[in-house]
Motif scaffolding. Structure first.
Motif, PDB file in Angstrom:
ATOM      1  N   GLU A 108      24.637  48.663  35.562  1.00 59.09           N
ATOM      2  CA  GLU A 108      25.797  47.976  34.990  1.00 59.09           C
ATOM      3  C   GLU A 108      27.053  48.823  35.169  1.00 59.09           C
ATOM      4  OE1 GLU A 108      27.486  45.878  30.908  1.00 59.09           O
ATOM      5  OE2 GLU A 108      25.587  46.972  30.831  1.00 59.09           O
ATOM      6  N   LEU A 109      26.938  50.136  34.956  1.00 55.23           N
ATOM      7  CA  LEU A 109      28.090  51.011  35.162  1.00 55.23           C
ATOM      8  C   LEU A 109      28.575  50.925  36.600  1.00 55.23           C
ATOM      9  CD1 LEU A 109      30.070  53.200  34.291  1.00 55.23           C
ATOM     10  CD2 LEU A 109      28.319  54.901  34.809  1.00 55.23           C
ATOM     11  N   VAL A 110      27.648  50.977  37.549  1.00 60.42           N
ATOM     12  CA  VAL A 110      28.021  50.873  38.961  1.00 60.42           C
ATOM     13  C   VAL A 110      28.724  49.546  39.222  1.00 60.42           C
ATOM     14  CG1 VAL A 110      27.126  50.659  41.310  1.00 60.42           C
ATOM     15  CG2 VAL A 110      26.227  52.438  39.803  1.00 60.42           C
ATOM     16  N   ALA A 111      28.221  48.467  38.639  1.00 58.95           N
ATOM     17  CA  ALA A 111      28.842  47.150  38.825  1.00 58.95           C
ATOM     18  C   ALA A 111      30.267  47.135  38.280  1.00 58.95           C
ATOM     19  CB  ALA A 111      28.002  46.072  38.141  1.00 58.95           C
ATOM     20  N   ARG A 112      30.473  47.760  37.110  1.00 57.62           N
ATOM     21  CA  ARG A 112      31.820  47.819  36.533  1.00 57.62           C
ATOM     22  C   ARG A 112      32.760  48.625  37.420  1.00 57.62           C
ATOM     23  NH1 ARG A 112      31.968  46.769  30.974  1.00 57.62           N
ATOM     24  NH2 ARG A 112      30.219  45.430  30.442  1.00 57.62           N
ATOM     25  N   VAL A 113      32.271  49.769  37.900  1.00 56.36           N
ATOM     26  CA  VAL A 113      33.078  50.618  38.782  1.00 56.36           C
ATOM     27  C   VAL A 113      33.494  49.839  40.021  1.00 56.36           C
ATOM     28  CG1 VAL A 113      33.001  52.625  40.327  1.00 56.36           C
ATOM     29  CG2 VAL A 113      32.131  52.823  37.977  1.00 56.36           C
ATOM     30  N   LYS A 114      32.543  49.176  40.656  1.00 55.56           N
ATOM     31  CA  LYS A 114      32.844  48.416  41.869  1.00 55.56           C
ATOM     32  C   LYS A 114      33.829  47.285  41.602  1.00 55.56           C
ATOM     33  CE  LYS A 114      28.604  49.235  44.534  1.00 55.56           C
ATOM     34  NZ  LYS A 114      27.405  48.607  45.140  1.00 55.56           N
ATOM     35  N   ALA A 115      33.651  46.602  40.474  1.00 52.73           N
ATOM     36  CA  ALA A 115      34.531  45.479  40.148  1.00 52.73           C
ATOM     37  C   ALA A 115      35.977  45.941  39.964  1.00 52.73           C
ATOM     38  CB  ALA A 115      34.040  44.769  38.885  1.00 52.73           C
ATOM     39  N   ILE A 116      36.162  47.041  39.246  1.00 51.17           N
ATOM     40  CA  ILE A 116      37.518  47.540  39.001  1.00 51.17           C
ATOM     41  C   ILE A 116      38.146  48.048  40.297  1.00 51.17           C
ATOM     42  CG2 ILE A 116      38.860  49.340  37.846  1.00 51.17           C
ATOM     43  CD1 ILE A 116      37.003  49.045  35.451  1.00 51.17           C
ATOM     44  N   LEU A 117      37.384  48.780  41.096  1.00 51.78           N
ATOM     45  CA  LEU A 117      37.919  49.269  42.370  1.00 51.78           C
ATOM     46  C   LEU A 117      38.231  48.114  43.316  1.00 51.78           C
ATOM     47  CD1 LEU A 117      35.668  52.391  43.014  1.00 51.78           C
ATOM     48  CD2 LEU A 117      38.069  52.366  42.336  1.00 51.78           C
ATOM     49  N   ARG A 118      37.396  47.080  43.274  1.00 46.22           N
ATOM     50  CA  ARG A 118      37.634  45.910  44.116  1.00 46.22           C
ATOM     51  C   ARG A 118      38.947  45.235  43.729  1.00 46.22           C
ATOM     52  NH1 ARG A 118      32.989  43.982  43.573  1.00 46.22           N
ATOM     53  NH2 ARG A 118      33.389  42.531  41.860  1.00 46.22           N
ATOM     54  N   ARG A 119      39.177  45.099  42.420  1.00 49.29           N
ATOM     55  CA  ARG A 119      40.433  44.483  41.956  1.00 49.29           C
ATOM     56  C   ARG A 119      41.636  45.309  42.373  1.00 49.29           C
ATOM     57  NH1 ARG A 119      38.041  44.255  36.799  1.00 49.29           N
ATOM     58  NH2 ARG A 119      39.742  45.499  35.949  1.00 49.29           N
ATOM     59  N   SER A 120      41.539  46.618  42.239  1.00 51.60           N
ATOM     60  CA  SER A 120      42.689  47.469  42.528  1.00 51.60           C
ATOM     61  C   SER A 120      42.979  47.564  44.021  1.00 51.60           C
ATOM     62  CB  SER A 120      42.465  48.881  41.967  1.00 51.60           C
ATOM     63  OG  SER A 120      41.359  49.507  42.578  1.00 51.60           O
ATOM     64  N   GLY A 121      41.982  47.220  44.862  1.00 53.03           N
ATOM     65  CA  GLY A 121      42.170  47.339  46.301  1.00 53.03           C
ATOM     66  C   GLY A 121      42.286  46.034  47.046  1.00 53.03           C
ATOM     67  N   LEU A 122      42.275  44.922  46.327  1.00 54.28           N
ATOM     68  CA  LEU A 122      42.334  43.610  46.984  1.00 54.28           C
ATOM     69  C   LEU A 122      43.674  43.366  47.660  1.00 54.28           C
ATOM     70  CD1 LEU A 122      40.639  41.136  44.482  1.00 54.28           C
ATOM     71  CD2 LEU A 122      39.851  41.718  46.778  1.00 54.28           C
ATOM     72  N   LYS A 123      43.625  42.769  48.837  1.00 59.52           N
ATOM     73  CA  LYS A 123      44.838  42.286  49.481  1.00 59.52           C
ATOM     74  C   LYS A 123      45.271  41.005  48.790  1.00 59.52           C
ATOM     75  CE  LYS A 123      45.265  45.305  52.831  1.00 59.52           C
ATOM     76  NZ  LYS A 123      46.446  46.172  52.955  1.00 59.52           N
ATOM     77  N   PRO A 124      46.496  40.907  48.369  1.00 59.51           N
ATOM     78  CA  PRO A 124      46.923  39.741  47.608  1.00 59.51           C
ATOM     79  C   PRO A 124      47.011  38.481  48.456  1.00 59.51           C
ATOM     80  CG  PRO A 124      48.808  41.140  48.125  1.00 59.51           C
ATOM     81  CD  PRO A 124      47.581  41.890  48.583  1.00 59.51           C
ATOM     82  N   SER A 125      46.539  37.348  47.900  1.00 55.04           N
ATOM     83  CA  SER A 125      46.673  36.071  48.588  1.00 55.04           C
ATOM     84  C   SER A 125      48.077  35.511  48.391  1.00 55.04           C
ATOM     85  CB  SER A 125      45.633  35.076  48.054  1.00 55.04           C
ATOM     86  OG  SER A 125      45.745  34.954  46.652  1.00 55.04           O
ATOM     87  N   VAL A 126      48.688  35.801  47.242  1.00 53.47           N
ATOM     88  CA  VAL A 126      50.076  35.421  46.975  1.00 53.47           C
ATOM     89  C   VAL A 126      50.841  36.709  46.734  1.00 53.47           C
ATOM     90  CG1 VAL A 126      51.629  34.098  45.507  1.00 53.47           C
ATOM     91  CG2 VAL A 126      49.312  33.263  45.925  1.00 53.47           C
ATOM     92  N   PRO A 127      51.646  37.169  47.716  1.00 52.43           N
ATOM     93  CA  PRO A 127      52.239  38.499  47.609  1.00 52.43           C
ATOM     94  C   PRO A 127      53.302  38.637  46.530  1.00 52.43           C
ATOM     95  CG  PRO A 127      53.034  37.379  49.567  1.00 52.43           C
ATOM     96  CD  PRO A 127      51.938  36.536  49.005  1.00 52.43           C
ATOM     97  N   LEU A 128      53.977  37.530  46.175  1.00 52.98           N
ATOM     98  CA  LEU A 128      55.072  37.640  45.214  1.00 52.98           C
ATOM     99  C   LEU A 128      55.037  36.443  44.267  1.00 52.98           C
ATOM    100  CD1 LEU A 128      57.441  39.690  44.864  1.00 52.98           C
ATOM    101  CD2 LEU A 128      58.906  37.982  45.948  1.00 52.98           C
ATOM    102  N   VAL A 129      55.027  36.741  42.972  1.00 52.03           N
ATOM    103  CA  VAL A 129      55.032  35.691  41.962  1.00 52.03           C
ATOM    104  C   VAL A 129      56.216  35.927  41.036  1.00 52.03           C
ATOM    105  CG1 VAL A 129      53.825  34.641  40.014  1.00 52.03           C
ATOM    106  CG2 VAL A 129      52.542  35.396  42.021  1.00 52.03           C
ATOM    107  N   ARG A 130      57.039  34.888  40.842  1.00 51.62           N
ATOM    108  CA  ARG A 130      58.171  34.996  39.923  1.00 51.62           C
ATOM    109  C   ARG A 130      57.985  33.986  38.802  1.00 51.62           C
ATOM    110  NH1 ARG A 130      61.089  35.696  44.894  1.00 51.62           N
ATOM    111  NH2 ARG A 130      62.041  37.768  45.003  1.00 51.62           N
ATOM    112  N   CYS A 131      58.177  34.450  37.597  1.00 51.75           N
ATOM    113  CA  CYS A 131      58.098  33.570  36.427  1.00 51.75           C
ATOM    114  C   CYS A 131      59.229  33.965  35.494  1.00 51.75           C
ATOM    115  CB  CYS A 131      56.740  33.717  35.741  1.00 51.75           C
ATOM    116  SG  CYS A 131      56.452  32.499  34.434  1.00 51.75           S
ATOM    117  N   GLY A 132      60.329  33.217  35.572  1.00 58.48           N
ATOM    118  CA  GLY A 132      61.495  33.590  34.792  1.00 58.48           C
ATOM    119  C   GLY A 132      62.032  34.926  35.272  1.00 58.48           C
ATOM    120  N   GLU A 133      62.206  35.881  34.352  1.00 55.52           N
ATOM    121  CA  GLU A 133      62.735  37.196  34.703  1.00 55.52           C
ATOM    122  C   GLU A 133      61.645  38.159  35.152  1.00 55.52           C
ATOM    123  OE1 GLU A 133      64.755  38.119  31.055  1.00 55.52           O
ATOM    124  OE2 GLU A 133      66.673  37.450  31.861  1.00 55.52           O
ATOM    125  N   ILE A 134      60.376  37.709  35.106  1.00 52.62           N
ATOM    126  CA  ILE A 134      59.263  38.559  35.524  1.00 52.62           C
ATOM    127  C   ILE A 134      58.982  38.344  37.005  1.00 52.62           C
ATOM    128  CG2 ILE A 134      56.803  39.040  35.255  1.00 52.62           C
ATOM    129  CD1 ILE A 134      57.003  38.224  32.372  1.00 52.62           C
TER     130      ILE A 134
END
Length: 227
Positions: A108-134
């Protein structure tokens, strides 16, 4: 490039077990056994992720997390020997991305590590998102409100990116967990509340009267433009 994982625990046996599981998956593991050596290793090695025990000699896990968060947004998985919600919430509010309660399964620890690293290294499908001033710049992994850069952890960034890409849509806690971690671990939905609290502290003009992230009681959370 091999990912580096800093594993911090004062129990040598636990460190050995965690190292064995992670090394088997191809990670390079840096062990540390107290809070002071953890800070030193973090600054010298610049790990890609930290597995951090809560109860440590010299400096507590919370103190270590607080110091690291002043210098870096490196993902942190907190370990706790006590199944107490307060311990977990404090760690998450200090900026930890996830937590595990001892005893835990190495897989389970390995799965959590992989999931977090996968999220942090993903190439974005939508490079820029604007919502109001954000503005959420997924390519640069940067969030700005007007011209002010907001420092977010990996989990906070992914959560805000998801909410901002779907303004007005209500996401349940289970759905947010599933979208962010790839699996809605039973009993971990309360972690979403802590991440939302951290996000509000960083982006809301008044955390007591949120303008952006709204709680839908019995439903979950949504992001709306300030009215």
């Amino acid at each position: 490039m091999t990912k580096k994982i800093l594993v911090v625990d004062d129990e040598q046996k636990i460190v050995e077990i965690v190292c064995a599981y992670l090394e088997r998956e191809g990670f390079r593991v840096i062990p540390a056994y107290d809070g002071e050596s953890a800070i030193k290793a973090f600054r010298q090695e610049k790990p890609d992720l930290i597995v951090l025990d809560l109860m440590l000699p010299k400096l507590s896990g919370n103190d270590v997390c607080r110091i690291i968060r002043k210098e870096s947004e490196v993902p942190i998985i907190m370990l706790t020997a006590r199944d107490e919600l307060t311990d977990k919430i404090v760690g998450l509010e200090l900026g930890a991305d996830d937590y595990l309660t001892k005893p835990f399964e190495g897989r389970e620890l390995v799965a959590r590590v992989k999931a977090i690293l996968r999220r942090s290294g993903l190439k974005p499908s939508v490079p820029l998102v604007r919502c109001g001033e954000i503005t959420v710049d997924a390519e640069r992994r940067q969030v700005t409100i007007r011209d002010r850069v907001i420092e977010l952890t990996t989990t906070e960034f992914e959560m805000l990116k998801l909410l901002a890409a779907h303004p007005g849509k209500v996401f349940s806690r289970a759905e947010l967990l599933d979208r962010l971690q790839g699996d809605a671990y039973e009993g971990y939905e309360r972690t979403i509340d802590s991440h939302i609290k951290n996000l509000r502290r960083k982006i809301e003009p008044d955390v007591d009267k949120p303008s952006y992230i709204h709680t839908i009681y019995g439903g979950g959370y949504k992001l709306e433009l300030p009215g």
